[in-house]
Design a protein around this motif. Structure first.
Motif, PDB file in Angstrom:
ATOM      1  N   GLU A 319       0.875  -1.177   0.000  1.00  0.00           N
ATOM      2  CA  GLU A 319       0.000   0.000   0.000  1.00  0.00           C
ATOM      3  C   GLU A 319       0.914   1.229   0.000  1.00  0.00           C
ATOM      4  OE1 GLU A 319      -3.862   1.426   2.561  1.00  0.00           O
ATOM      5  OE2 GLU A 319      -2.206   0.502   3.634  1.00  0.00           O
ATOM      6  N   LEU A 320       0.668   2.151  -0.916  1.00  0.00           N
ATOM      7  CA  LEU A 320       1.569   3.292  -1.059  1.00  0.00           C
ATOM      8  C   LEU A 320       1.175   4.433  -0.119  1.00  0.00           C
ATOM      9  CD1 LEU A 320       2.120   3.012  -4.884  1.00  0.00           C
ATOM     10  CD2 LEU A 320       3.726   2.462  -3.047  1.00  0.00           C
ATOM     11  N   PRO A 321       2.127   5.330   0.166  1.00  0.00           N
ATOM     12  CA  PRO A 321       1.913   6.318   1.228  1.00  0.00           C
ATOM     13  C   PRO A 321       0.607   7.106   1.123  1.00  0.00           C
ATOM     14  CG  PRO A 321       4.062   6.631   0.168  1.00  0.00           C
ATOM     15  CD  PRO A 321       3.452   5.423  -0.425  1.00  0.00           C
ATOM     16  N   GLU A 322       0.276   7.575  -0.070  1.00  0.00           N
ATOM     17  CA  GLU A 322      -0.920   8.413  -0.222  1.00  0.00           C
ATOM     18  C   GLU A 322      -2.181   7.633   0.157  1.00  0.00           C
ATOM     19  OE1 GLU A 322      -1.307  11.851  -0.127  1.00  0.00           O
ATOM     20  OE2 GLU A 322       0.433  11.587  -1.433  1.00  0.00           O
ATOM     21  N   ALA A 323      -2.278   6.421  -0.373  1.00  0.00           N
ATOM     22  CA  ALA A 323      -3.439   5.582  -0.095  1.00  0.00           C
ATOM     23  C   ALA A 323      -3.481   5.202   1.386  1.00  0.00           C
ATOM     24  CB  ALA A 323      -3.386   4.321  -0.953  1.00  0.00           C
ATOM     25  N   ARG A 324      -2.313   4.949   1.909  1.00  0.00           N
ATOM     26  CA  ARG A 324      -2.245   4.540   3.304  1.00  0.00           C
ATOM     27  C   ARG A 324      -2.707   5.659   4.227  1.00  0.00           C
ATOM     28  NH1 ARG A 324       2.490   0.951   6.134  1.00  0.00           N
ATOM     29  NH2 ARG A 324       1.243   0.440   7.947  1.00  0.00           N
ATOM     30  N   ARG A 325      -2.283   6.873   3.908  1.00  0.00           N
ATOM     31  CA  ARG A 325      -2.706   8.028   4.712  1.00  0.00           C
ATOM     32  C   ARG A 325      -4.232   8.164   4.694  1.00  0.00           C
ATOM     33  NH1 ARG A 325       2.425  10.231   3.673  1.00  0.00           N
ATOM     34  NH2 ARG A 325       2.047  10.804   1.520  1.00  0.00           N
ATOM     35  N   ALA A 326      -4.786   8.073   3.487  1.00  0.00           N
ATOM     36  CA  ALA A 326      -6.235   8.230   3.359  1.00  0.00           C
ATOM     37  C   ALA A 326      -6.962   7.163   4.188  1.00  0.00           C
ATOM     38  CB  ALA A 326      -6.643   8.137   1.895  1.00  0.00           C
ATOM     39  N   ARG A 327      -6.473   5.922   4.084  1.00  0.00           N
ATOM     40  CA  ARG A 327      -7.126   4.850   4.847  1.00  0.00           C
ATOM     41  C   ARG A 327      -6.975   5.065   6.349  1.00  0.00           C
ATOM     42  NH1 ARG A 327      -5.191   0.819   7.367  1.00  0.00           N
ATOM     43  NH2 ARG A 327      -3.181   0.733   6.297  1.00  0.00           N
ATOM     44  N   MET A 328      -5.788   5.463   6.775  1.00  0.00           N
ATOM     45  CA  MET A 328      -5.565   5.636   8.205  1.00  0.00           C
ATOM     46  C   MET A 328      -6.425   6.759   8.781  1.00  0.00           C
ATOM     47  SD  MET A 328      -1.498   4.617   8.538  1.00  0.00           S
ATOM     48  CE  MET A 328      -1.213   5.865   9.742  1.00  0.00           C
ATOM     49  N   ILE A 329      -6.594   7.814   8.000  1.00  0.00           N
ATOM     50  CA  ILE A 329      -7.441   8.923   8.460  1.00  0.00           C
ATOM     51  C   ILE A 329      -8.873   8.429   8.693  1.00  0.00           C
ATOM     52  CG2 ILE A 329      -8.542  11.096   7.737  1.00  0.00           C
ATOM     53  CD1 ILE A 329      -5.817  11.716   6.297  1.00  0.00           C
ATOM     54  N   ALA A 330      -9.362   7.620   7.730  1.00  0.00           N
ATOM     55  CA  ALA A 330     -10.727   7.104   7.839  1.00  0.00           C
ATOM     56  C   ALA A 330     -10.835   6.058   8.950  1.00  0.00           C
ATOM     57  CB  ALA A 330     -11.154   6.509   6.499  1.00  0.00           C
ATOM     58  N   GLU A 331      -9.870   5.152   8.985  1.00  0.00           N
ATOM     59  CA  GLU A 331      -9.965   4.012   9.893  1.00  0.00           C
ATOM     60  C   GLU A 331      -9.753   4.395  11.359  1.00  0.00           C
ATOM     61  OE1 GLU A 331      -7.972   0.706   8.227  1.00  0.00           O
ATOM     62  OE2 GLU A 331      -7.894  -0.402  10.130  1.00  0.00           O
ATOM     63  N   TYR A 332      -8.818   5.292  11.613  1.00  0.00           N
ATOM     64  CA  TYR A 332      -8.485   5.605  13.002  1.00  0.00           C
ATOM     65  C   TYR A 332      -8.956   6.989  13.425  1.00  0.00           C
ATOM     66  CZ  TYR A 332      -5.392   1.686  11.996  1.00  0.00           C
ATOM     67  OH  TYR A 332      -4.902   0.485  11.615  1.00  0.00           O
ATOM     68  N   GLU A 333      -9.626   7.675  12.522  1.00  0.00           N
ATOM     69  CA  GLU A 333     -10.117   9.027  12.806  1.00  0.00           C
ATOM     70  C   GLU A 333      -9.009   9.940  13.306  1.00  0.00           C
ATOM     71  OE1 GLU A 333     -13.281   7.861  15.441  1.00  0.00           O
ATOM     72  OE2 GLU A 333     -14.734   8.070  13.820  1.00  0.00           O
ATOM     73  N   ILE A 334      -7.879   9.883  12.619  1.00  0.00           N
ATOM     74  CA  ILE A 334      -6.771  10.754  13.001  1.00  0.00           C
ATOM     75  C   ILE A 334      -6.709  11.925  12.023  1.00  0.00           C
ATOM     76  CG2 ILE A 334      -5.459   8.898  14.067  1.00  0.00           C
ATOM     77  CD1 ILE A 334      -3.780   8.649  11.604  1.00  0.00           C
ATOM     78  N   SER A 335      -5.982  12.966  12.404  1.00  0.00           N
ATOM     79  CA  SER A 335      -5.909  14.151  11.544  1.00  0.00           C
ATOM     80  C   SER A 335      -4.983  13.885  10.357  1.00  0.00           C
ATOM     81  CB  SER A 335      -5.382  15.332  12.341  1.00  0.00           C
ATOM     82  OG  SER A 335      -4.012  15.129  12.631  1.00  0.00           O
TER      83      SER A 335
END
Ligand code: ADP
Ligand code: MG
Ligand code: ZN
Length: 503
Positions: A319-335
């Protein structure tokens, strides 16, 4: 160089395109079995093939192809099923064959892009797509080690250990417009390559090297004629840090504007950046430029990377950085900002996600990592791996803060203590945790106070929303400065609220 006024600078539109060379992390070299490893006693990682001795034949390293495809796909390139290796002929002491095996008119990959943060005309933040013209495979040359600089070189030594190291060259379209965009492009490219694992991108060791092509044109011509009005470019070669590249591009833009403003013309040439002096120097002009006389490499067959092999290679795409960031924001509700920090490296992101899954609140783990921990690591000059507080310690701290058992002030004190004494969080917590209040009467008094002050939540609870109990527990915990015995507190809160009866 005399400084130019902002008015003069503002008349010009800089245009920049980058050529980035990236060494691939294969075990062996591109066309022989020699070890592909940085350093070593000079001239010990060599064989007849990488030395280009007569009669020695190249055999293509399969892993290098796989890495090239992975890198190319990660930057959205199309793969050419049948690509061709070509000889790029030139003599240079650190390239004993007299040619470099490269790819010319049929590179393995083309037509990609990388997105970079930038600003539009009005100064608003935008995402800009920078075209990647091509990614091709080639081999590295050896190293010439000079005593002295530019005109004052007294001796040159040759180390051929690097000869034949597999490279990909990634060529951008002339889509970059500012030195900052150059910096962002390189940062993104490096981040993506590190995620794919094809290179360590270590710039000090030359695993990632960048040439910047810079030109300027008048903005009015840019508006009217677009690419047709591009000025003559000069190429700044081999700068070994992104910061220096930014400085070199900035310098070069001003130098060229200065030349034009004085009525001169920019000449097409290669230039070297001297960091100590903060300027570029002419290295060789176009008149001295090479005519490479490319022709297909007769000792290598066409390289065929069919659909099946491509699919096989793509299984290794993380999973590449951009996609990973988007998923992490959604999944963990982080900024977005926390997500950016946490994905700085793949390892850091892995460790965060591992911790987040074990914690009550991933958000709190994220904020602890990106603020409290990062701050202390930086102050102590430590890397994450050297942190006295383990990830398990962070999870424990986050959970205690989440349940209200630790006030944020107390948490900070305990972390300070952990760093001072070089101990993990659980150890420090056991020894220094706040005194617990287990006096039922005292806790009940605080609960009464909180109930009296929060009529709305009381109503909700009495209306059947039992989860609101956690709110009261948290409030009392805060009131007790984290010292109320949590088990007792939970029990008493439920008892008190239930005693009020349903609505
Ligand atoms: P060359 O044949 O001189 O190496 P290329 O066309 O292969 O030139 O381009 C090399 C790099 O220079 C590419 O990254 C390209 O985007 C960039 N480039 C081409 N023309 C210009 C220009 N006028 N100004 C800035 N960069 C340019
Ligand atoms: Mg070029
Ligand atoms: Zn070899």
């Amino acid at each position: 160089m005399t400084a130019l006024s902002p008015e003069i600078l503002a008349k010009y539109q800089p245009v920049i395109g980058l050529e980035v060379h990236v060494q691939l992390l294969t075990e062996t070299k591109a066309f022989c079995g020699c070890v592909n490893k940085y350093g070593g006693e000079p001239n010990t990682h060599c064989c007849p093939t990488c030395l280009g001795l007569p009669g020695a034949l190249p055999v293509l390293n399969r892993k290098a192809v796989e890495f090239a495809v992975l890198a190319a796909k990660a930057i959205h390139c199309e793969i050419r099923e049948t690509s061709i290796f070509s000889r790029k002929n030139y003599f240079y002491p650190d390239s004993p064959k007299g040619y470099q095996i490269s790819q010319f008119d049929k590179p393995i990959a083309e037509h990609g892009w990388i997105e970079v943060p930038s600003f539009d005309m009005s100064g608003a933040a935008v995402t800009k797509r920078i075209g990647v013209t091509r990614l091709h495979m080639e081999e590295d040359a050896g190293k010439s080690i000079h005593d002295g600089f530019a005109d004052s070189v007294s001796k040159t030594y040759i180390d051929l250990n690097r000869c034949g190291t597999p490279l990909v060259e990634i060529v951008s379209e002339p889509d970059l417009r500012t030195a900052d965009e150059v910096f962002e492009y390189l940062t993104k490219l490096k981040e993506i390559l590190l995620y794919t694992g094809v290179s360590d991108c270590n710039m000090e060791e030359g695993s990632l090297r960048c040439d910047a092509n810079v030109s300027v044109m008048l903005k009015k011509d840019a508006a009217e004629f677009g690419a047709k009005a591009y000025g003559t470019k000069a190429e700044v070669k081999n700068v070994n840090s992104f910061r220096y590249i930014r400085a070199a591009v900035e310098y070069e833009i001003e130098r060229q504007i200065g030349v034009i403003e004085e009525g001169g013309r920019v000449v097409q040439e290669s230039r070297l950046w001297n960091n100590a002096e903060g300027r570029t120097y002419s290295m060789r002009s176009k008149e001295q430029a090479h005519d490479y006389r490319y022709f297909p490499e007769p000792d290598l067959p066409p390289l065929v990377v069919g659909v099946e092999w491509q699919a096989e290679i793509l299984k290794g795409m993380p999973e590449l950085p951009e996609a990973r960031r988007a998923r992490m924001i959604a999944e963990y509700e982080i900024s977005a900002q926390d997500a950016a920090t946490l994905t700085a490296t793949r390892e850091f992101a892995d460790r965060f996600e591992d911790a987040a899954k074990k914690a009550k609140s991933p958000r709190r783990v994220a904020s602890l990592l990106t603020s409290e921990l990062t701050m202390r690591l930086r102050a102590a000059g430590l890397e994450l791996e050297q942190s006295p507080v383990s990830m398990a310690g962070i999870v424990m701290a986050a959970d205690l803060a989440e349940s209200g058992e630790l006030s944020s002030k107390m948490l900070k004190q305990l972390l300070d203590s952990a760093f001072e004494k070089n101990e993990d969080f659980p150890v420090v917590y056991e020894r220094e945790k706040p005194q617990q209040i287990s006096d039922t009467g005292a806790i009940e008094k605080m609960i009464d106070e909180v109930i009296a002050g929060n009529a709305k939540q009381v109503e909700q609870y009495r209306g059947g929303k039992k989860t609101v109990a956690a709110f009261f527990v948290g409030q009392v915990m805060r009131l007790s400065k984290g010292q109320a015995n949590p088990a007792l507190l939970n029990e008493l809160v439920a008892k008190k609220l239930d005693a009020l009866g349903p609505l």
